[in-house]
Enzyme design. Structure first.
Site, PDB file in Angstrom:
ATOM      1  N   ASP A  89      71.368 -33.268 -17.999  1.00 35.87           N
ATOM      2  CA  ASP A  89      70.344 -32.725 -17.870  1.00 35.87           C
ATOM      3  C   ASP A  89      69.727 -32.885 -19.263  1.00 35.87           C
ATOM      4  OD1 ASP A  89      70.708 -32.119 -15.298  1.00 35.87           O
ATOM      5  OD2 ASP A  89      70.914 -30.177 -15.462  1.00 35.87           O
ATOM      6  N   ASP A 111      66.648 -26.927  -3.103  1.00 32.07           N
ATOM      7  CA  ASP A 111      67.468 -25.977  -3.896  1.00 32.07           C
ATOM      8  C   ASP A 111      66.922 -24.717  -2.806  1.00 32.07           C
ATOM      9  OD1 ASP A 111      67.626 -27.556  -6.010  1.00 32.07           O
ATOM     10  OD2 ASP A 111      65.836 -27.095  -6.767  1.00 32.07           O
TER      11      ASP A 111
END
Length: 246
Positions: free
Chosen positions: A7, A130
């Site tokens: 990330d 998610d």
């Protein structure tokens, strides 16, 4: 498949704790780590442009292109963060990315995104879902970096895209991500059983090698691992061995 995650914020690798930009740990520049992950045998890397996810105008396009070039041909790149239109998808595919990850936009603009599944090869698109897990019957989808919970259930969003050829899904239990608290094995067992033709990737919480064999047994096609590799909880080599020996 073991899929290391990188990330990136402002050119550096970070890990967010449960998605919070206020709770981030910096791990330095990404190119040398990408090379090391590939040297250890990673065949796919999961890249997330967190600047782009927050603001598409701040996408780290040059760095992402550089990372894709560094990875090819030894490793494939799966990339997400700030994908807002078909042109974004096209540019990333043309630059050498193998799969493009579609998150919030797939929830908020399904009519548009379903057309992408018809225009592009569905094998190049990954639906990222998610979820907040309240019970096995109540798994609510969250969007915008988990800041907003929707009324949409996990199975609703999967069924929506299944009709247009959905092949790949990353499913993240928000309560686990970036925590090293262990994976939600029962969640992955449940969804892999419900949609056997979809290649699911687990994401979040892996903290020991024994979990890898449990996750593979659940039916997932890949395991995304971030923090455990960054903190040397175990190596990519060890993780791959566990996956292959299952």
């Amino acid at each position: 498949m073991i899929i290391p995650a990188l990330d990136i914020i402002n050119g550096n690798i970070v890990r967010l704790y449960q998605g919070s930009y206020c709770m981030q740990t910096n791990y330095g520049e990404p190119i040398s780590l990408l090379k090391e992950y590939i040297r250890q045998g990673a065949k796919m890397i999961h890249l997330v442009d967190l600047d782009g996810a927050k603001n598409p105008l701040k996408r780290q396009s040059l760095l992402i292109s550089q990372l894709i070039k560094e990875a090819n041909p030894l490793s494939k790149i799966q990339i997400g963060g700030g994908i807002r239109n078909a042109s974004d998808v096209e540019i990333l595919l043309e630059s050498g990315a193998t799969r493009i990850v579609l998150g919030s936009i797939a929830v908020t603009q399904p009519k548009i995104v379903k057309k992408w599944f018809e225009y592009f090869d569905p094998n190049t698109l990954v639906l990222a879902v998610d979820i907040h897990v309240y019970s096995e019957e109540n798994r609510k989808v969250a969007i915008y970096g988990w800041q907003k919970e929707t009324d949409l259930q996990l199975e609703q969003i999967i069924e929506e895209y299944y009709t247009v050829g959905l092949k790949h899904v990353i499913c993240t239990d928000i309560s686990k991500d970036g925590t090293l608290l262990g994976s939600n094995i029962s969640l992955y067992r449940s969804i892999c059983h419900a949609w056997p033709r979809i290649a699911f990737q687990s994401s979040g919480g892996v903290n020991k090698l024994s979990e890898i064999s449990k996750l593979r047994s659940s039916g997932v096609a890949g395991i995304i691992i971030g923090r455990a590799f960054l903190e040397n909880t175990f190596t990519i080599n060890e993780a791959i061995s566990c996956w292959q020996n299952e």
